[in-house]
Design a protein around this motif. Structure first.
Motif, PDB file in Angstrom:
ATOM      1  N   GLU A 182       0.826  -1.206   0.000  1.00  0.00           N
ATOM      2  CA  GLU A 182       0.000   0.000   0.000  1.00  0.00           C
ATOM      3  C   GLU A 182       0.862   1.257   0.000  1.00  0.00           C
ATOM      4  OE1 GLU A 182      -3.502   0.028   2.640  1.00  0.00           O
ATOM      5  OE2 GLU A 182      -3.038  -2.076   3.042  1.00  0.00           O
ATOM      6  N   TRP A 183       1.965   1.225   0.770  1.00  0.00           N
ATOM      7  CA  TRP A 183       2.863   2.380   0.801  1.00  0.00           C
ATOM      8  C   TRP A 183       3.560   2.587  -0.536  1.00  0.00           C
ATOM      9  CZ3 TRP A 183       2.810   6.354   3.756  1.00  0.00           C
ATOM     10  CH2 TRP A 183       2.416   6.263   5.095  1.00  0.00           C
ATOM     11  N   ILE A 184       3.867   1.507  -1.242  1.00  0.00           N
ATOM     12  CA  ILE A 184       4.520   1.618  -2.556  1.00  0.00           C
ATOM     13  C   ILE A 184       3.644   2.416  -3.514  1.00  0.00           C
ATOM     14  CG2 ILE A 184       5.210   0.292  -4.602  1.00  0.00           C
ATOM     15  CD1 ILE A 184       6.138  -1.913  -2.579  1.00  0.00           C
ATOM     16  N   VAL A 185       2.332   2.198  -3.419  1.00  0.00           N
ATOM     17  CA  VAL A 185       1.396   2.927  -4.275  1.00  0.00           C
ATOM     18  C   VAL A 185       1.087   4.310  -3.709  1.00  0.00           C
ATOM     19  CG1 VAL A 185      -0.927   2.934  -5.252  1.00  0.00           C
ATOM     20  CG2 VAL A 185       0.360   0.796  -5.141  1.00  0.00           C
ATOM     21  N   SER A 186       0.680   4.365  -2.441  1.00  0.00           N
ATOM     22  CA  SER A 186       0.184   5.617  -1.873  1.00  0.00           C
ATOM     23  C   SER A 186       1.302   6.547  -1.414  1.00  0.00           C
ATOM     24  CB  SER A 186      -0.757   5.335  -0.698  1.00  0.00           C
ATOM     25  OG  SER A 186      -0.078   4.642   0.327  1.00  0.00           O
ATOM     26  N   GLY A 187       2.478   6.000  -1.082  1.00  0.00           N
ATOM     27  CA  GLY A 187       3.587   6.829  -0.634  1.00  0.00           C
ATOM     28  C   GLY A 187       4.016   7.825  -1.695  1.00  0.00           C
ATOM     29  N   TYR A 188       4.060   7.363  -2.929  1.00  0.00           N
ATOM     30  CA  TYR A 188       4.426   8.251  -4.041  1.00  0.00           C
ATOM     31  C   TYR A 188       3.413   9.382  -4.175  1.00  0.00           C
ATOM     32  CZ  TYR A 188       5.233   9.840  -8.818  1.00  0.00           C
ATOM     33  OH  TYR A 188       5.475  10.614  -9.929  1.00  0.00           O
ATOM     34  N   VAL A 189       2.132   9.032  -4.168  1.00  0.00           N
ATOM     35  CA  VAL A 189       1.069  10.030  -4.331  1.00  0.00           C
ATOM     36  C   VAL A 189       1.049  10.991  -3.146  1.00  0.00           C
ATOM     37  CG1 VAL A 189      -1.409  10.365  -4.637  1.00  0.00           C
ATOM     38  CG2 VAL A 189      -0.281   8.391  -5.692  1.00  0.00           C
ATOM     39  N   LEU A 190       1.294  10.468  -1.942  1.00  0.00           N
ATOM     40  CA  LEU A 190       1.254  11.298  -0.742  1.00  0.00           C
ATOM     41  C   LEU A 190       2.340  12.365  -0.765  1.00  0.00           C
ATOM     42  CD1 LEU A 190       0.148  11.876   2.126  1.00  0.00           C
ATOM     43  CD2 LEU A 190       1.789  10.193   2.977  1.00  0.00           C
ATOM     44  N   SER A 191       3.593  11.952  -0.979  1.00  0.00           N
ATOM     45  CA  SER A 191       4.689  12.920  -0.978  1.00  0.00           C
ATOM     46  C   SER A 191       4.543  13.902  -2.137  1.00  0.00           C
ATOM     47  CB  SER A 191       6.041  12.205  -1.044  1.00  0.00           C
ATOM     48  OG  SER A 191       6.134  11.380  -2.185  1.00  0.00           O
ATOM     49  N   PHE A 192       4.040  13.432  -3.263  1.00  0.00           N
ATOM     50  CA  PHE A 192       3.804  14.302  -4.417  1.00  0.00           C
ATOM     51  C   PHE A 192       2.744  15.358  -4.084  1.00  0.00           C
ATOM     52  CE2 PHE A 192       1.557  15.450  -8.286  1.00  0.00           C
ATOM     53  CZ  PHE A 192       2.581  15.709  -9.178  1.00  0.00           C
ATOM     54  N   ALA A 193       1.634  14.904  -3.500  1.00  0.00           N
ATOM     55  CA  ALA A 193       0.523  15.814  -3.212  1.00  0.00           C
ATOM     56  C   ALA A 193       0.891  16.858  -2.165  1.00  0.00           C
ATOM     57  CB  ALA A 193      -0.697  15.010  -2.747  1.00  0.00           C
ATOM     58  N   VAL A 194       1.636  16.429  -1.139  1.00  0.00           N
ATOM     59  CA  VAL A 194       2.000  17.336  -0.048  1.00  0.00           C
ATOM     60  C   VAL A 194       2.892  18.474  -0.540  1.00  0.00           C
ATOM     61  CG1 VAL A 194       3.382  17.500   2.055  1.00  0.00           C
ATOM     62  CG2 VAL A 194       1.694  15.679   1.825  1.00  0.00           C
ATOM     63  N   LEU A 195       3.785  18.169  -1.488  1.00  0.00           N
ATOM     64  CA  LEU A 195       4.825  19.136  -1.850  1.00  0.00           C
ATOM     65  C   LEU A 195       4.626  19.815  -3.202  1.00  0.00           C
ATOM     66  CD1 LEU A 195       7.923  17.146  -0.560  1.00  0.00           C
ATOM     67  CD2 LEU A 195       6.870  19.153   0.473  1.00  0.00           C
ATOM     68  N   ILE A 196       3.561  19.486  -3.928  1.00  0.00           N
ATOM     69  CA  ILE A 196       3.433  20.023  -5.282  1.00  0.00           C
ATOM     70  C   ILE A 196       3.259  21.547  -5.291  1.00  0.00           C
ATOM     71  CG2 ILE A 196       0.929  19.597  -5.408  1.00  0.00           C
ATOM     72  CD1 ILE A 196       1.401  18.944  -8.407  1.00  0.00           C
ATOM     73  N   ILE A 197       2.520  22.095  -4.333  1.00  0.00           N
ATOM     74  CA  ILE A 197       2.348  23.549  -4.290  1.00  0.00           C
ATOM     75  C   ILE A 197       3.672  24.219  -3.926  1.00  0.00           C
ATOM     76  CG2 ILE A 197       1.126  25.456  -3.163  1.00  0.00           C
ATOM     77  CD1 ILE A 197      -1.218  23.553  -2.720  1.00  0.00           C
ATOM     78  N   THR A 198       4.380  23.628  -2.972  1.00  0.00           N
ATOM     79  CA  THR A 198       5.689  24.147  -2.594  1.00  0.00           C
ATOM     80  C   THR A 198       6.660  24.084  -3.765  1.00  0.00           C
ATOM     81  OG1 THR A 198       5.322  23.393  -0.336  1.00  0.00           O
ATOM     82  CG2 THR A 198       7.586  23.895  -0.953  1.00  0.00           C
ATOM     83  N   GLY A 199       6.595  22.999  -4.541  1.00  0.00           N
ATOM     84  CA  GLY A 199       7.458  22.874  -5.718  1.00  0.00           C
ATOM     85  C   GLY A 199       7.222  24.001  -6.702  1.00  0.00           C
ATOM     86  N   GLY A 200       5.958  24.355  -6.909  1.00  0.00           N
ATOM     87  CA  GLY A 200       5.637  25.468  -7.798  1.00  0.00           C
ATOM     88  C   GLY A 200       6.170  26.784  -7.264  1.00  0.00           C
ATOM     89  N   ARG A 201       6.024  27.002  -5.954  1.00  0.00           N
ATOM     90  CA  ARG A 201       6.518  28.234  -5.340  1.00  0.00           C
ATOM     91  C   ARG A 201       8.041  28.340  -5.423  1.00  0.00           C
ATOM     92  NH1 ARG A 201       3.788  31.243  -1.596  1.00  0.00           N
ATOM     93  NH2 ARG A 201       2.027  30.638  -2.927  1.00  0.00           N
ATOM     94  N   LEU A 202       8.740  27.224  -5.234  1.00  0.00           N
ATOM     95  CA  LEU A 202      10.197  27.223  -5.350  1.00  0.00           C
ATOM     96  C   LEU A 202      10.642  27.588  -6.758  1.00  0.00           C
ATOM     97  CD1 LEU A 202      11.084  24.020  -3.263  1.00  0.00           C
ATOM     98  CD2 LEU A 202      11.597  26.394  -2.650  1.00  0.00           C
TER      99      LEU A 202
END
Length: 324
Positions: A44-64
């Motif tokens: 479950e982490w193999i699938v959801s871990g990628y989506v979780l870290s992506f979702a949490v940081l995507i706005i920050t990535g744009g701001r950077l």
């Protein structure tokens, strides 16, 4: 602007590579479970871990990207994504693969926001509709290609790599994207100075982690009281985050998620629709491909072909949705 066409192809391909990684891994899960002796929670982490870290940081990535340069952050994202993919392919345990997937999601979140920002720099408003239409089609195409490519690679067992091939395929693609992007994409930054909401990132990351960790690990641990406390703390922290964002938005206009966005009915409806789709589709396909392969004995390619009607519908639906 001389290499604008090549630049947009690079950006679209990067988006395709990211979207592909959310679907391609599903059909490889039974092979991963067998080879690494992975637990159900690790799968479950193999699938959801990628989506979780992506979702949490995507706005920050744009701001950077706005602050330090979109091309620079795009290249950093591509480099990290490629190295994390190589780490996934080299994983010797379930924990190593989960960690590599989390890192892969982090660099995906740095890479992907730059795609939309750079497109808006390269193209005038009246020219963007076609490019965004192509981006929508890419989403549908990734839904089609992911299970099929993953199923083919695992079933064919090219170079005796097995499930590792679904990750190693990103390495040559990532190298080609980096070289082409370095040569063809112009650098750009935000016209006005923007600031990074570090506390907002920490708060929303903690909110999501408390909830997701509890949901994934709770069953394996027998639902101890600590897990219920974690999940109960998540909505409380979310409420604090919303209050903090509202206060920061009024004070400096640099909130991570400006509450004023939700004054738009179209935006709110879009967020709700996107959340409903993403929340259901990930869980559905995780269970489906495991049932097909582990329960019914399907091969990886047969499981991928079984998802083809949905994938084709997603491709057609994307094409219809863009003009609407």
């Amino acid at each position: 602007m001389r290499f604008r066409t090549i630049a947009v192809v690079v950006l679209l391909f990067a988006s395709f590579m990211d979207l592909l990684d959310t679907t391609i891994v599903n059909v490889a899960l039974p092979s991963i479970e067998k080879d690494l002796n992975a637990t159900s929670a690790q799968l479950e982490w193999i699938v959801s871990g990628y989506v979780l870290s992506f979702a949490v940081l995507i706005i920050t990535g744009g701001r950077l990207g706005d602050i330090y340069g979109r091309k620079r952050l795009f290249l950093i994202g591509v480099t990290g994504f490629t190295l994390a993919s190589a780490s996934c392919a080299a994983a010797t345990s379930g924990d190593m693969l989960v960690t590599s997937r989390l890192v892969q999601g982090i660099f995906g979140a740095i890479m992907i926001p730059q795609v939309l920002s750079i497109i808006q720099v390269l193209f005038a408003p009246k020219e963007r509709a076609g490019v965004f239409g192509a981006l929508g089609a890419i989403s549908g195409l990734a839904a089609v290609a992911g299970p099929l490519i993953g199923g083919f690679l695992v079933t064919q067992n090219a170079f005796d790599l097995g499930w590792r091939s679904v990750f190693i395929i990103n390495v040559p693609v990532g190298i080609a994207l980096f070289i082409t992007a370095a040569l063809c994409i112009p650098e750009s930054r935000a016209a006005k100075r923007v600031r990074l909401d570090v506390l907002g990132v920490v708060m929303i990351s903690a909110t999501l982690f408390l909830l997701v960790y509890g949901l994934i690990e709770g069953r394996a641990l027998g639902w101890p009281i600590g897990i219920w406390i974690m999940m109960g703390a998540s909505p409380v922290l979310l409420a604090v985050f919303i209050w903090y964002q509202s206060r920061r938005d009024k004070k400096s206009g640099s909130a991570l998620v400006p509450p004023s966005l939700f004054h738009s009915r179209g935006y709110s409806a879009g967020v709700l629709t996107s959340f409903s789709f993403s929340a259901s589709i990930g869980g559905f396909f995780l269970i489906l491909v495991l049932y097909l392969q582990v329960g019914l004995g399907f091969s990886a390619i047969d499981a991928g072909l079984t998802t083809l009607p949905f994938s084709l519908g997603a491709l057609v639906g994307s094409g219809i949705a863009v003009p609407l």
